[in-house]
Design an enzyme around this catalytic site. Structure first.
Site, mmCIF file in Angstrom:
data_model
loop_
_atom_site.group_PDB
_atom_site.id
_atom_site.type_symbol
_atom_site.label_atom_id
_atom_site.label_comp_id
_atom_site.label_asym_id
_atom_site.label_seq_id
_atom_site.Cartn_x
_atom_site.Cartn_y
_atom_site.Cartn_z
ATOM 1 N N VAL A 65 0.810 -1.217 0.000
ATOM 2 C CA VAL A 65 0.000 0.000 0.000
ATOM 3 C C VAL A 65 0.843 1.267 0.000
ATOM 4 O O VAL A 65 0.316 2.366 -0.180
ATOM 5 C CB VAL A 65 -0.980 0.027 1.199
ATOM 6 C CG1 VAL A 65 -2.003 -1.090 1.089
ATOM 7 C CG2 VAL A 65 -0.229 -0.032 2.526
ATOM 8 N N ASN A 91 -7.672 -1.982 5.447
ATOM 9 C CA ASN A 91 -7.442 -2.831 6.610
ATOM 10 C C ASN A 91 -5.961 -3.077 6.891
ATOM 11 O O ASN A 91 -5.606 -3.423 8.012
ATOM 12 C CB ASN A 91 -8.160 -4.174 6.412
ATOM 13 C CG ASN A 91 -7.792 -5.196 7.465
ATOM 14 O OD1 ASN A 91 -8.123 -5.036 8.641
ATOM 15 N ND2 ASN A 91 -7.073 -6.239 7.056
ATOM 16 N N TYR A 156 1.533 3.202 17.029
ATOM 17 C CA TYR A 156 0.273 2.587 16.596
ATOM 18 C C TYR A 156 -0.910 3.501 16.918
ATOM 19 O O TYR A 156 -1.804 3.715 16.090
ATOM 20 C CB TYR A 156 0.113 1.233 17.287
ATOM 21 C CG TYR A 156 -1.035 0.395 16.792
ATOM 22 C CD1 TYR A 156 -0.965 -0.246 15.558
ATOM 23 C CD2 TYR A 156 -2.179 0.226 17.573
ATOM 24 C CE1 TYR A 156 -2.014 -1.038 15.110
ATOM 25 C CE2 TYR A 156 -3.228 -0.565 17.130
ATOM 26 C CZ TYR A 156 -3.143 -1.197 15.908
ATOM 27 O OH TYR A 156 -4.198 -1.979 15.456
ATOM 28 N N ALA A 157 -0.911 4.070 18.136
ATOM 29 C CA ALA A 157 -1.996 4.960 18.546
ATOM 30 C C ALA A 157 -2.049 6.195 17.654
ATOM 31 O O ALA A 157 -3.130 6.633 17.245
ATOM 32 C CB ALA A 157 -1.814 5.367 20.005
ATOM 33 N N SER A 159 -1.015 6.444 14.577
ATOM 34 C CA SER A 159 -1.478 6.071 13.229
ATOM 35 C C SER A 159 -2.975 5.828 13.213
ATOM 36 O O SER A 159 -3.684 6.274 12.300
ATOM 37 C CB SER A 159 -0.727 4.826 12.732
ATOM 38 O OG SER A 159 -1.093 3.656 13.446
#
Length: 250
Positions: A65, A91, A156-157, A159
């Site tokens: 992606v 996803n 992660y948070a 993003s």
């Protein structure tokens, strides 16, 4: 075997991160719901070899992606084969967890590149195919970590929170001129995937104790939410975050 329905009749769909876990469940659910074609995309499609052949309306596409040229090629292929796109499910995502003091710059960059920039690039590449008919549904997979944070997951948070903010902006932007292109998010909680299966039983028990419904969710729980937001049943819903977390975040 899941029960077929007809919510996706005649729809053309793209799902990223589709080879396993949530992506597999989403791809299968859209296919069983009658989609004309589901383009199931993943950087490594090998894990899909044992299931994807069961569906004549799913096409496997190896895809990064973050690769502009690959995204352009996919857009061109869909245009040639279908002439439009109805549903995009963003996803694809990764984790590189560490406490902030131990998190490397490369771990930060990689998670933001795949989880946030990848969704930006994917949506930008697929949007013209939806604009051909001025309608469509974009469903992006965020996380409750993106709304409420978590220890050791700064990258992660960030993003997943960014996905929510982008989605809200897109919900306003993509209807300009009267188009009916919707953008929504799903924020899963603790889901029974390969990631959680690798967690020690003692830790899993503590996780479940925090969930009012007292169990991990299943990939199909997320897939059903995607199906709803992708279908015309949710035609008046855009810019929203659907938490599917068993009540973890209230």
């Amino acid at each position: 075997m899941k029960t077929p329905n007809h919510d996706m009749n005649e729809k053309i769909c793209v799902v990223t991160g589709a080879a396993r876990g949530l992506g597999r469940a989403i791809s299968e659910t859209l296919a069983l719901a009658g989609a004309t074609r589901v383009y199931a995309c993943d950087i490594n499609m090998a894990p899909a070899e044992d299931w994807i052949g069961n569906y004549s309306n799913i096409t496997a596409i190896p895809l990064d992606v973050c690769d502009h040229h690959a995204l352009s090629a996919l857009s061109g292929r869909i245009m040639t084969e279908q002439g439009r796109l109805d549903v995009l499910v963003n996803n694809a995502g990764i984790t590189r967890d560490a406490l902030l003091e131990k998190m490397t710059e490369s771990d930060w960059d990689r998670v933001l590149d795949v989880n946030l920039k990848g969704i930006f690039m994917m949506t930008r590449a697929m949007l013209p195919l939806m604009k051909l008919q001025d309608r469509g549904s974009i469903v992006s997979i965020s996380s409750v970590v993106g709304t409420d944070g978590n220890i050791g997951q700064s990258n992660y948070a960030a993003s997943k929170g960014g996905i929510i903010s982008m989605t809200k902006g897109w919900a306003k932007e993509f209807v300009y001129g009267g188009a009916q292109i919707r953008a929504n998010c799903i924020a899963p909680g603790f889901i029974n995937t390969e990631m959680t299966q690798a967690v020690p039983e003692k830790v899993l028990s503590k996780m479940c104790a925090r969930i009012p419904l007292a169990a991990l969710g299943e990939p199909q729980d997320i897939a059903e939410g995607v199906l709803f937001l992708a279908s015309d049943r949710s035609r008046y819903i855009t810019g929203q975050v659907l938490k599917i977390d068993g009540g973890l975040v209230l």
